[in-house]
Scaffold this motif. Structure first.
Motif, PDB file in Angstrom:
ATOM      1  N   ALA A  12       0.808  -1.229   0.000  1.00 48.29           N
ATOM      2  CA  ALA A  12       0.000   0.000   0.000  1.00 48.29           C
ATOM      3  C   ALA A  12       0.836   1.272   0.000  1.00 48.29           C
ATOM      4  CB  ALA A  12      -0.944   0.008   1.192  1.00 48.29           C
ATOM      5  N   GLY A  13       2.161   1.146   0.144  1.00 45.43           N
ATOM      6  CA  GLY A  13       3.020   2.324   0.132  1.00 45.43           C
ATOM      7  C   GLY A  13       3.225   2.937   1.506  1.00 45.43           C
ATOM      8  N   LYS A  14       3.175   2.098   2.553  1.00 48.57           N
ATOM      9  CA  LYS A  14       3.255   2.604   3.925  1.00 48.57           C
ATOM     10  C   LYS A  14       4.621   3.243   4.214  1.00 48.57           C
ATOM     11  CE  LYS A  14       2.591  -0.612   6.879  1.00 48.57           C
ATOM     12  NZ  LYS A  14       3.978  -0.851   7.345  1.00 48.57           N
ATOM     13  N   SER A  15       5.695   2.539   3.906  1.00 48.20           N
ATOM     14  CA  SER A  15       7.036   3.074   4.173  1.00 48.20           C
ATOM     15  C   SER A  15       7.292   4.348   3.370  1.00 48.20           C
ATOM     16  CB  SER A  15       8.096   2.023   3.837  1.00 48.20           C
ATOM     17  OG  SER A  15       7.961   0.888   4.662  1.00 48.20           O
ATOM     18  N   THR A  16       6.864   4.347   2.117  1.00 46.63           N
ATOM     19  CA  THR A  16       7.040   5.530   1.281  1.00 46.63           C
ATOM     20  C   THR A  16       6.285   6.715   1.856  1.00 46.63           C
ATOM     21  OG1 THR A  16       7.298   4.162  -0.699  1.00 46.63           O
ATOM     22  CG2 THR A  16       6.723   6.472  -1.042  1.00 46.63           C
ATOM     23  N   CYS A  17       5.095   6.470   2.369  1.00 45.25           N
ATOM     24  CA  CYS A  17       4.290   7.537   2.960  1.00 45.25           C
ATOM     25  C   CYS A  17       4.997   8.121   4.182  1.00 45.25           C
ATOM     26  CB  CYS A  17       2.916   6.993   3.348  1.00 45.25           C
ATOM     27  SG  CYS A  17       1.877   8.167   4.237  1.00 45.25           S
ATOM     28  N   ILE A  18       5.481   7.271   5.081  1.00 45.07           N
ATOM     29  CA  ILE A  18       6.162   7.750   6.284  1.00 45.07           C
ATOM     30  C   ILE A  18       7.412   8.536   5.914  1.00 45.07           C
ATOM     31  CG2 ILE A  18       7.412   7.021   8.358  1.00 45.07           C
ATOM     32  CD1 ILE A  18       5.472   4.671   8.562  1.00 45.07           C
ATOM     33  N   ASN A  19       8.180   8.034   4.963  1.00 43.37           N
ATOM     34  CA  ASN A  19       9.399   8.735   4.546  1.00 43.37           C
ATOM     35  C   ASN A  19       9.082  10.083   3.917  1.00 43.37           C
ATOM     36  OD1 ASN A  19      11.040   6.652   5.446  1.00 43.37           O
ATOM     37  ND2 ASN A  19      11.088   5.626   3.457  1.00 43.37           N
ATOM     38  N   THR A  20       7.994  10.158   3.172  1.00 45.65           N
ATOM     39  CA  THR A  20       7.604  11.417   2.531  1.00 45.65           C
ATOM     40  C   THR A  20       7.133  12.430   3.573  1.00 45.65           C
ATOM     41  OG1 THR A  20       6.953  10.252   0.507  1.00 45.65           O
ATOM     42  CG2 THR A  20       6.081  12.470   0.819  1.00 45.65           C
ATOM     43  N   ALA A  51       3.012  10.396  -2.893  1.00 44.41           N
ATOM     44  CA  ALA A  51       4.393  10.718  -2.553  1.00 44.41           C
ATOM     45  C   ALA A  51       5.116  11.299  -3.760  1.00 44.41           C
ATOM     46  CB  ALA A  51       5.107   9.460  -2.062  1.00 44.41           C
ATOM     47  N   LEU A  52       4.760  10.823  -4.952  1.00 44.14           N
ATOM     48  CA  LEU A  52       5.423  11.285  -6.177  1.00 44.14           C
ATOM     49  C   LEU A  52       5.106  12.746  -6.459  1.00 44.14           C
ATOM     50  CD1 LEU A  52       7.115  10.588  -8.693  1.00 44.14           C
ATOM     51  CD2 LEU A  52       4.980   9.907  -9.826  1.00 44.14           C
ATOM     52  N   LYS A  53       3.833  13.103  -6.377  1.00 45.76           N
ATOM     53  CA  LYS A  53       3.391  14.466  -6.680  1.00 45.76           C
ATOM     54  C   LYS A  53       3.293  15.346  -5.434  1.00 45.76           C
ATOM     55  CE  LYS A  53       2.640  13.565 -11.076  1.00 45.76           C
ATOM     56  NZ  LYS A  53       3.446  14.180 -12.156  1.00 45.76           N
ATOM     57  N   LYS A  54       3.604  14.774  -4.271  1.00 42.85           N
ATOM     58  CA  LYS A  54       3.497  15.483  -2.984  1.00 42.85           C
ATOM     59  C   LYS A  54       2.065  15.941  -2.702  1.00 42.85           C
ATOM     60  CE  LYS A  54       7.873  15.089  -2.065  1.00 42.85           C
ATOM     61  NZ  LYS A  54       8.216  14.175  -3.176  1.00 42.85           N
ATOM     62  N   GLN A  55       1.096  15.247  -3.271  1.00 46.35           N
ATOM     63  CA  GLN A  55      -0.302  15.579  -3.049  1.00 46.35           C
ATOM     64  C   GLN A  55      -0.732  15.182  -1.643  1.00 46.35           C
ATOM     65  OE1 GLN A  55      -2.964  13.653  -5.786  1.00 46.35           O
ATOM     66  NE2 GLN A  55      -4.823  14.519  -4.880  1.00 46.35           N
ATOM     67  N   GLY A  56      -1.314  16.096  -0.906  1.00 46.62           N
ATOM     68  CA  GLY A  56      -1.830  15.807   0.419  1.00 46.62           C
ATOM     69  C   GLY A  56      -0.798  15.751   1.522  1.00 46.62           C
ATOM     70  N   VAL A  57       0.480  15.933   1.207  1.00 47.93           N
ATOM     71  CA  VAL A  57       1.536  15.770   2.207  1.00 47.93           C
ATOM     72  C   VAL A  57       1.398  16.789   3.334  1.00 47.93           C
ATOM     73  CG1 VAL A  57       4.018  15.860   2.629  1.00 47.93           C
ATOM     74  CG2 VAL A  57       3.141  14.729   0.571  1.00 47.93           C
ATOM     75  N   GLY A  58       1.316  18.071   2.988  1.00 49.16           N
ATOM     76  CA  GLY A  58       1.197  19.103   4.003  1.00 49.16           C
ATOM     77  C   GLY A  58      -0.081  18.975   4.807  1.00 49.16           C
ATOM     78  N   GLU A  59      -1.165  18.646   4.135  1.00 53.73           N
ATOM     79  CA  GLU A  59      -2.464  18.520   4.804  1.00 53.73           C
ATOM     80  C   GLU A  59      -2.458  17.386   5.821  1.00 53.73           C
ATOM     81  OE1 GLU A  59      -7.189  17.983   3.559  1.00 53.73           O
ATOM     82  OE2 GLU A  59      -5.596  17.773   2.060  1.00 53.73           O
ATOM     83  N   VAL A  60      -1.882  16.244   5.424  1.00 57.62           N
ATOM     84  CA  VAL A  60      -1.832  15.098   6.332  1.00 57.62           C
ATOM     85  C   VAL A  60      -0.890  15.373   7.502  1.00 57.62           C
ATOM     86  CG1 VAL A  60      -1.159  12.676   6.546  1.00 57.62           C
ATOM     87  CG2 VAL A  60      -2.459  13.438   4.546  1.00 57.62           C
ATOM     88  N   LEU A  68      -5.589   7.322   0.824  1.00 60.35           N
ATOM     89  CA  LEU A  68      -5.580   6.696  -0.494  1.00 60.35           C
ATOM     90  C   LEU A  68      -4.279   7.062  -1.194  1.00 60.35           C
ATOM     91  CD1 LEU A  68      -9.274   7.394  -1.533  1.00 60.35           C
ATOM     92  CD2 LEU A  68      -8.321   5.341  -0.444  1.00 60.35           C
ATOM     93  N   THR A  69      -3.320   6.145  -1.131  1.00 61.99           N
ATOM     94  CA  THR A  69      -1.985   6.398  -1.672  1.00 61.99           C
ATOM     95  C   THR A  69      -1.959   6.249  -3.190  1.00 61.99           C
ATOM     96  OG1 THR A  69      -1.367   4.078  -1.352  1.00 61.99           O
ATOM     97  CG2 THR A  69      -0.931   5.596   0.474  1.00 61.99           C
ATOM     98  N   LYS A  70      -0.833   6.632  -3.770  1.00 64.46           N
ATOM     99  CA  LYS A  70      -0.630   6.498  -5.227  1.00 64.46           C
ATOM    100  C   LYS A  70      -1.733   7.204  -6.005  1.00 64.46           C
ATOM    101  CE  LYS A  70       1.393   2.001  -4.193  1.00 64.46           C
ATOM    102  NZ  LYS A  70       1.423   0.547  -4.467  1.00 64.46           N
ATOM    103  N   ALA A  71      -2.204   8.339  -5.446  1.00 66.02           N
ATOM    104  CA  ALA A  71      -3.316   9.072  -6.069  1.00 66.02           C
ATOM    105  C   ALA A  71      -2.927   9.646  -7.427  1.00 66.02           C
ATOM    106  CB  ALA A  71      -3.778  10.197  -5.144  1.00 66.02           C
ATOM    107  N   ASP A  72      -1.635   9.766  -7.696  1.00 59.73           N
ATOM    108  CA  ASP A  72      -1.186  10.285  -8.996  1.00 59.73           C
ATOM    109  C   ASP A  72      -1.542   9.348 -10.140  1.00 59.73           C
ATOM    110  OD1 ASP A  72       1.587   8.518  -9.400  1.00 59.73           O
ATOM    111  OD2 ASP A  72       1.189   9.036  -7.308  1.00 59.73           O
ATOM    112  N   LYS A  73      -1.893   8.107  -9.831  1.00 58.22           N
ATOM    113  CA  LYS A  73      -2.259   7.139 -10.867  1.00 58.22           C
ATOM    114  C   LYS A  73      -3.742   7.234 -11.243  1.00 58.22           C
ATOM    115  CE  LYS A  73       1.362   3.922  -9.431  1.00 58.22           C
ATOM    116  NZ  LYS A  73       2.204   4.166 -10.617  1.00 58.22           N
TER     117      LYS A  73
END
Length: 238
Positions: free
Chosen positions: A32-40, A178-187, A146-151
């Motif tokens: 689901a991209g958990k590690s990528t999410c935490i790192n981002t 994580a790729l597009k940095k969508q939602g990062v600041g909000e989360v 909902l990860t990988k939203a850029d897809k």
């Protein structure tokens, strides 16, 4: 979030350090991209380790947050679940550990469930929702990410949000890339609000063992809960 640093790893609950800080757990299927999410979110490339073989990580990893060495929150990276390449015995063992953590961890403030919107919430995700529902009703914060939203295109993203909100049982739902940095600041801001509520009347007085050797207080024996009591009957990730 950028102040996060590794604290300890624990294969079982009794190895988790005791502390008085709000804790946020990240859960989800192995891909689901958990590690990528935490790192981002923490702006660090390898804080949370992403194994080349999904499902191999079988421990709870803790990370502390706080400026100038003063800890005020903890992130918990829980084992991914639902991957077919892992032996059934190992699946059951760490799913029991994870479920009991979610039911009994004293300072758990919120849960972030990561989900690939192209597949939606699976049966395993819904079982996990059933596990935490009593604590959510008591005030535990809950977010489906909902990860990988850029897809997804706009129409697909809106559809995924609508469907997941119906399934989330009162929890918040947000798109994340994580790729597009969508939602990062909000989360990141939402998690800060979870761990720094404006109505807190008491400040934590207990410290945290940086060596990870502190022992958790012994709660009443928790019920044994299998998130996946029979992994072979459930759909596996391709």
């Amino acid at each position: 979030m950028h102040t996060a640093r590794f604290l300890t790893t624990a294969p079982r609950l009794e190895f988790l350090p005791d502390h008085a800080h709000p804790e946020i757990a990240f859960v989800g299927r192995s891909n689901a991209g958990k590690s990528t999410c935490i790192n981002t979110l923490t702006q660090q490339k390898r804080l949370a380790f992403a194994s080349k073989t999904p499902g191999r990580t079988q421990s709870i990893n803790l990370f502390t947050l706080g400026k100038q060495g003063v800890h005020d929150a903890v992130l918990a990276d829980l084992p991914g679940y639902g991957y077919a390449a892992v032996p059934k015995q190992d699946k059951i063992r760490w799913q029991q550990v994870m479920a009991n953590y979610l039911v009994t961890r004293p300072h758990l403030r919120g849960v972030v469930l990561l989900c690939d919107p192209r597949h939606g919430l699976t049966e395993l995700d819904e079982i996990l929702l059933d596990v935490i529902r009593p604590r959510v009703e008591q005030g535990l914060k809950f977010l489906v990410l909902l990860t990988k939203a850029d897809k997804l295109n706009r129409q697909e993203a809106n559809k995924a949000l609508s469907i997941t909100r119906l399934q989330a049982g009162g929890g918040e739902v947000k798109l994340f890339s994580a790729l597009k940095k969508q939602g990062v600041g909000e989360v990141a801001h939402l998690l800060w609000q979870w761990t720094h509520p404006s109505d807190v009347s008491e400040k934590p007085t207990e410290g945290i063992d940086d060596a990870g050797s502190g022992q958790a207080r012994a709660p009443a024996p928790p019920p044994t809960i299998d998130i996946d009591p029979d992994p072979d009957r459930l759909p596996h990730t391709p």
